[in-house]
Scaffold this motif. Structure first.
Motif, PDB file in Angstrom:
ATOM      1  N   MET A   1     -37.988 -30.168 -11.758  1.00  0.00           N
ATOM      2  CA  MET A   1     -37.886 -29.260 -10.191  1.00  0.00           C
ATOM      3  C   MET A   1     -39.202 -29.327 -10.080  1.00  0.00           C
ATOM      4  N   THR A   2     -39.336 -28.991  -8.771  1.00  0.00           N
ATOM      5  CA  THR A   2     -40.651 -29.069  -7.780  1.00  0.00           C
ATOM      6  C   THR A   2     -41.470 -27.251  -8.452  1.00  0.00           C
ATOM      7  N   TYR A   3     -42.475 -27.196  -8.032  1.00  0.00           N
ATOM      8  CA  TYR A   3     -42.992 -25.747  -8.109  1.00  0.00           C
ATOM      9  C   TYR A   3     -42.322 -24.899  -7.393  1.00  0.00           C
ATOM     10  N   LYS A   4     -41.896 -25.393  -6.412  1.00  0.00           N
ATOM     11  CA  LYS A   4     -41.407 -24.266  -5.387  1.00  0.00           C
ATOM     12  C   LYS A   4     -39.829 -23.843  -5.880  1.00  0.00           C
ATOM     13  N   GLU A   5     -39.203 -25.039  -6.218  1.00  0.00           N
ATOM     14  CA  GLU A   5     -38.022 -24.560  -7.024  1.00  0.00           C
ATOM     15  C   GLU A   5     -38.049 -23.741  -8.200  1.00  0.00           C
ATOM     16  N   ASN A   6     -39.000 -23.969  -9.067  1.00  0.00           N
ATOM     17  CA  ASN A   6     -39.278 -23.096 -10.186  1.00  0.00           C
ATOM     18  C   ASN A   6     -39.793 -21.773  -9.736  1.00  0.00           C
ATOM     19  N   PHE A   7     -40.121 -21.659  -8.695  1.00  0.00           N
ATOM     20  CA  PHE A   7     -40.749 -20.178  -8.206  1.00  0.00           C
ATOM     21  C   PHE A   7     -39.433 -19.465  -7.645  1.00  0.00           C
ATOM     22  N   ILE A   8     -38.507 -19.956  -7.029  1.00  0.00           N
ATOM     23  CA  ILE A   8     -37.448 -19.758  -6.646  1.00  0.00           C
ATOM     24  C   ILE A   8     -36.355 -19.096  -7.827  1.00  0.00           C
ATOM     25  N   ARG A   9     -36.384 -19.945  -8.732  1.00  0.00           N
ATOM     26  CA  ARG A   9     -35.721 -19.547  -9.926  1.00  0.00           C
ATOM     27  C   ARG A   9     -36.268 -18.305 -10.521  1.00  0.00           C
ATOM     28  N   PHE A  10     -37.737 -18.336 -10.658  1.00  0.00           N
ATOM     29  CA  PHE A  10     -38.358 -17.408 -11.333  1.00  0.00           C
ATOM     30  C   PHE A  10     -38.153 -16.064 -10.477  1.00  0.00           C
ATOM     31  N   MET A  11     -38.155 -16.145  -9.242  1.00  0.00           N
ATOM     32  CA  MET A  11     -38.149 -14.896  -8.534  1.00  0.00           C
ATOM     33  C   MET A  11     -36.411 -14.292  -8.856  1.00  0.00           C
ATOM     34  N   VAL A  12     -35.369 -15.182  -8.953  1.00  0.00           N
ATOM     35  CA  VAL A  12     -34.204 -14.745  -9.082  1.00  0.00           C
ATOM     36  C   VAL A  12     -33.981 -14.141 -10.273  1.00  0.00           C
ATOM     37  N   ASP A  13     -34.762 -14.979 -11.379  1.00  0.00           N
ATOM     38  CA  ASP A  13     -34.645 -14.323 -12.879  1.00  0.00           C
ATOM     39  C   ASP A  13     -35.285 -13.036 -12.940  1.00  0.00           C
ATOM     40  N   CYS A  14     -36.410 -12.553 -12.341  1.00  0.00           N
ATOM     41  CA  CYS A  14     -36.815 -11.426 -12.225  1.00  0.00           C
ATOM     42  C   CYS A  14     -36.385 -10.189 -11.614  1.00  0.00           C
ATOM     43  N   GLY A  15     -35.367 -10.754 -10.892  1.00  0.00           N
ATOM     44  CA  GLY A  15     -34.590  -9.730  -9.972  1.00  0.00           C
ATOM     45  C   GLY A  15     -35.413  -9.534  -8.650  1.00  0.00           C
ATOM     46  N   VAL A  16     -36.318 -10.257  -8.379  1.00  0.00           N
ATOM     47  CA  VAL A  16     -37.090 -10.199  -7.012  1.00  0.00           C
ATOM     48  C   VAL A  16     -36.407 -10.633  -5.933  1.00  0.00           C
ATOM     49  N   LEU A  17     -35.641 -11.631  -6.039  1.00  0.00           N
ATOM     50  CA  LEU A  17     -34.840 -12.385  -4.935  1.00  0.00           C
ATOM     51  C   LEU A  17     -33.488 -12.212  -5.305  1.00  0.00           C
ATOM     52  N   THR A  18     -32.833 -11.204  -4.494  1.00  0.00           N
ATOM     53  CA  THR A  18     -31.208 -11.143  -4.670  1.00  0.00           C
ATOM     54  C   THR A  18     -30.385 -11.533  -3.391  1.00  0.00           C
ATOM     55  N   PHE A  19     -29.419 -11.781  -3.593  1.00  0.00           N
ATOM     56  CA  PHE A  19     -27.983 -12.008  -2.372  1.00  0.00           C
ATOM     57  C   PHE A  19     -27.080 -10.969  -2.374  1.00  0.00           C
ATOM     58  N   GLY A  20     -26.789 -10.924  -0.909  1.00  0.00           N
ATOM     59  CA  GLY A  20     -25.817  -9.686  -0.907  1.00  0.00           C
ATOM     60  C   GLY A  20     -25.829  -9.348   0.713  1.00  0.00           C
ATOM     61  N   ASP A  21     -25.599  -8.078   0.951  1.00  0.00           N
ATOM     62  CA  ASP A  21     -25.910  -7.586   2.107  1.00  0.00           C
ATOM     63  C   ASP A  21     -26.612  -6.279   2.207  1.00  0.00           C
ATOM     64  N   PHE A  22     -27.733  -6.786   3.176  1.00  0.00           N
ATOM     65  CA  PHE A  22     -29.100  -5.638   2.956  1.00  0.00           C
ATOM     66  C   PHE A  22     -29.480  -5.272   4.298  1.00  0.00           C
ATOM     67  N   THR A  23     -29.779  -3.993   4.593  1.00  0.00           N
ATOM     68  CA  THR A  23     -30.254  -3.559   6.025  1.00  0.00           C
ATOM     69  C   THR A  23     -31.799  -3.426   5.470  1.00  0.00           C
ATOM     70  N   LEU A  24     -32.639  -4.192   6.270  1.00  0.00           N
ATOM     71  CA  LEU A  24     -33.879  -4.287   6.247  1.00  0.00           C
ATOM     72  C   LEU A  24     -34.619  -2.951   6.940  1.00  0.00           C
ATOM     73  N   LYS A  25     -35.872  -2.658   6.795  1.00  0.00           N
ATOM     74  CA  LYS A  25     -36.615  -1.789   7.383  1.00  0.00           C
ATOM     75  C   LYS A  25     -36.455  -1.824   8.910  1.00  0.00           C
ATOM     76  N   SER A  26     -36.630  -3.058   9.505  1.00  0.00           N
ATOM     77  CA  SER A  26     -36.403  -3.442  10.810  1.00  0.00           C
ATOM     78  C   SER A  26     -34.942  -3.210  11.581  1.00  0.00           C
ATOM     79  N   GLY A  27     -34.030  -2.884  10.595  1.00  0.00           N
ATOM     80  CA  GLY A  27     -32.679  -2.706  11.065  1.00  0.00           C
ATOM     81  C   GLY A  27     -31.891  -3.748  10.921  1.00  0.00           C
ATOM     82  N   ARG A  28     -32.441  -4.987  10.712  1.00  0.00           N
ATOM     83  CA  ARG A  28     -31.541  -6.205  10.758  1.00  0.00           C
ATOM     84  C   ARG A  28     -30.891  -6.063   9.444  1.00  0.00           C
ATOM     85  N   LYS A  29     -29.704  -6.741   9.473  1.00  0.00           N
ATOM     86  CA  LYS A  29     -28.745  -7.114   8.295  1.00  0.00           C
ATOM     87  C   LYS A  29     -28.970  -8.301   7.696  1.00  0.00           C
TER      88      LYS A  29
END
Length: 220
Positions: A1-29
């Motif tokens: 994997m590239t270092y970018k791919e490794n970093f994305i997996r690292f974020m997911v493994d650390c619970g830093v990057l998550t997927f779902g439905d979120f309301t941001l500070k800006s109000g955007r969904k």
């Protein structure tokens, strides 16, 4: 994997990057969320520093001192400076600001390397949403010395237009201050990582694409 791919997996493994439905500070969904507060171990911080170092090296960013805005930027700048030395033999100083000027002892606004005129400074941050942090620290840095802010390095560029502009915060920063912002990864890298099976989340792929199409920023 590239270092970018490794970093994305690292974020997911650390619970830093998550997927779902979120309301941001800006109000955007949003269908994804980046919470850098979930980095909480020495091992994670050491690895994070290596990704910053790799981004700096890959982009040939000139640097003498890393600046970490208080408070979240402090451990990031420290870890990146250690990684630059351990990985590439680059001896780079670091410093950070105080929230309040110290009125005793040596006093002053900064801790760490004393900045000098012409010093090549790179600002280390986690994510950039509105550019507020850069607007706050630039006067402090220029007030300390006539430094040369060569770049700002962040982990994720959301590539979203601001609430009051069609430009992204990254492009607005360059327009306002002449500071180029580099990211370890951006939203397109994350979408590609999902599409290519680097991380799970294909059920969110359509929402990720729709979100990017809706809020994606114009380029300078």
């Amino acid at each position: 994997m590239t270092y970018k791919e490794n970093f994305i997996r690292f974020m997911v493994d650390c619970g830093v990057l998550t997927f779902g439905d979120f309301t941001l500070k800006s109000g955007r969904k949003a269908p994804y969320f980046v919470n850098t507060g979930n980095y909480k171990t020495g091992a994670q911080l050491a690895k994070l520093g290596e990704f910053y170092a790799e981004c700096i090296k890959e982009n040939n960013i000139e640097v003498q001192t890393l600046f970490g805005p208080a408070y979240k930027g402090i451990p990031l700048a420290v870890s990146a400076s250690v990684a630059l030395y351990n990985k590439y033999g680059m001896e780079v100083s670091y410093c950070f600001d105080r929230k309040e000027v110290k009125d005793h002892g040596e006093g002053g606004m900064f801790v760490g390397k004393k900045l000098g005129d012409g010093e090549k400074v790179v600002i280390i941050e986690d994510v950039m949403t509105s550019g507020k942090a850069l607007r706050e620290v630039m006067p402090k840095l220029i007030g300390a010395a006539n430094v040369d802010v060569t770049a700002m390095v962040i982990t994720v560029d959301r590539m979203e237009k601001a609430l009051d502009s069609d430009l992204s915060a990254v492009d607005q920063a360059y327009k306002d201050f002449g500071v180029k912002v580099y990211s370890i990864v951006n939203i397109n890298d994350i979408i590609d990582a999902i599409r290519n099976g680097v991380v799970e989340g294909k059920e969110f792929l359509d929402k990720m694409l729709e979100y990017r199409d809706t809020y994606g920023a114009n380029k300078l």
